[in-house]
Design a protein around this motif. Structure first.
Motif, PDB file in Angstrom:
ATOM      1  N   GLU A   1       1.071   3.402   2.272  1.00  0.00           N
ATOM      2  CA  GLU A   1       1.670   3.388   3.715  1.00  0.00           C
ATOM      3  C   GLU A   1       2.716   2.517   3.939  1.00  0.00           C
ATOM      4  O   GLU A   1       3.464   2.494   5.179  1.00  0.00           O
TER       5      GLU A   1
ATOM      6  N   GLU B   1      -4.893   1.062  -1.027  1.00  0.00           N
ATOM      7  CA  GLU B   1      -5.468   1.145   0.335  1.00  0.00           C
ATOM      8  C   GLU B   1      -6.270  -0.376   0.884  1.00  0.00           C
ATOM      9  O   GLU B   1      -6.754  -0.771  -0.179  1.00  0.00           O
TER      10      GLU B   1
ATOM     11  N   THR C   1       0.657  -1.187  -0.161  1.00  0.00           N
ATOM     12  CA  THR C   1      -0.206   0.070   0.077  1.00  0.00           C
ATOM     13  C   THR C   1       0.941   1.286   0.117  1.00  0.00           C
ATOM     14  O   THR C   1       2.277   1.124   0.145  1.00  0.00           O
TER      15      THR C   1
END
Length: 342
Positions: free
Chosen positions: A92, A130, A90
């Protein structure tokens, strides 16, 4: 006499103050411990029977009778299972270590790959990058059916049972049409790599298992320009899948499966094993269908007529025997259930 009364009053006052301090300290300590151990009342009281079982269930990470992620049941499992690993690549969670990257790019002999950070930057311009799939709740029981492609699904009548699960994972070609009675028709997540990709319904999430940087580039191309049509084999120029439904299997998670679960057997884990460990990390209950040989010992796919034509046990890439043993170990400690046909 008056002095004696004053003395007794002082002693009584001191004793009362000491008693009050003791009680206050006990209550503060008990309250603090109660908050810290609110799920562990047995620390202060001893229970047995149905009440003990109820209290034990309150401490589980899920609402099932047993939960995959529960620890302290098997040392073998605890040494392998690392809850901190996320299966998803993802925005992050995009870090790939140098050692993992070198291992990953050797899997299919990729030469002169695009810079991985650049490839991920381009990827997350196209897909959201996400996932909330790992969000667990102690009040839910998320059951997952991991459906392989073994011929032991033929005449199994497992269709309704498979479709009753919260999530149904399928992989590669895995057709359901005309096989619904045995394999079901529900799919929530479909695991593919570029060379096994096919069009998916809009309500199905695609889980891309990339084996090289070019696979990430292909995904971007297949959703935009359609310029890539060959990796080491022909691949679709374009794909029909909702962008918000696309998940990408993390190379670090793949390496974790290889290091901790398959113990470096084979060149890399099979799609089946990658799907199973994925399920262990996001599901509370894991049931396997369509894995292993059929009742006659044949290794083939349920959608093939010729049993010999689809022999897939020895691929030269995966160690089928070791992976079967691993599945057996997970079954023996009740982390998964395996359904081998009827």
């Amino acid at each position: 006499m008056i002095g004696l009364r004053h003395r007794n009053l002082k002693l009584f006052t001191v004793a009362l103050a000491f008693f009050a301090i003791t009680i206050t300290s006990f209550l503060l300590n008990y309250t603090q411990n109660s908050v810290l151990d609110m799920w562990n009342p047995e620390k202060y009281f001893h229970f047995s029977g149905p009440l003990a079982r109820f209290l034990a269930s309150m401490r589980r990470p899920c609402g099932c009778e047993t939960c995959v992620s529960e620890m302290d049941i098997s040392l073998w499992f605890d040494e392998k299972f690392n809850v901190t690993f996320s299966p998803f690549l993802t925005k992050e969670n995009g870090f790939i270590s140098e050692s993992t990257y070198k291992w990953w790019t050797r899997l299919q002999g990729e030469r002169n790959p695009m810079d991985i950070n650049k490839a991920m930057e381009e990827l997350f311009k196209v897909i959201p990058g996400e996932s909330s799939l790992q969000d667990r709740s102690p009040y839910q029981c998320r059951s997952c059916a991991v459906v392989g492609n073994s011929g032991n699904l033929k005449e199994s009548d497992y269709g309704g049972e498979i479709d009753s699960h919260t999530f149904v994972f399928r992989m590669n070609h895995a057709p359901t049409e005309k096989f619904e009675k045995d394999v079901g028709n529900k799919t929530t997540h479909h695991f593919v790599y570029p060379e096994s990709m096919r069009d998916l319904p809009e309500n199905v999430s695609m889980v891309l298992i990339p084996f090289k940087t070019l696979d990430l580039q292909w995904l971007v191309s297949a959703l935009t320009s359609g310029t890539i049509n060959f990796t080491y084999a022909p691949v679709p120029r374009r794909i029909k899948v909702a962008k918000e439904k696309i998940l990408v299997y993390h190379p670090e998670f793949m390496k974790y499966v290889y290091d901790k679960w398959s113990l470096h057997h084979g060149r890399y884990p099979s799609t089946g094993l990658l799907s199973i460990v994925f399920a262990l990390h996001i599901c509370d209950k894991v049931d396997l269908y369509g894995f292993g040989a059929d009742s006659k010992g044949n290794w083939h796919h349920y959608f093939e007529n010729n049993q010999a034509a689809g022999a897939f046990r020895q691929t030269g890439v995966h160690d089928g025997d070791f992976e079967a043993e691993l599945i057996g170990n997970l079954t023996s400690i009740k982390k998964i259930s395996v359904f081998k046909g009827r």
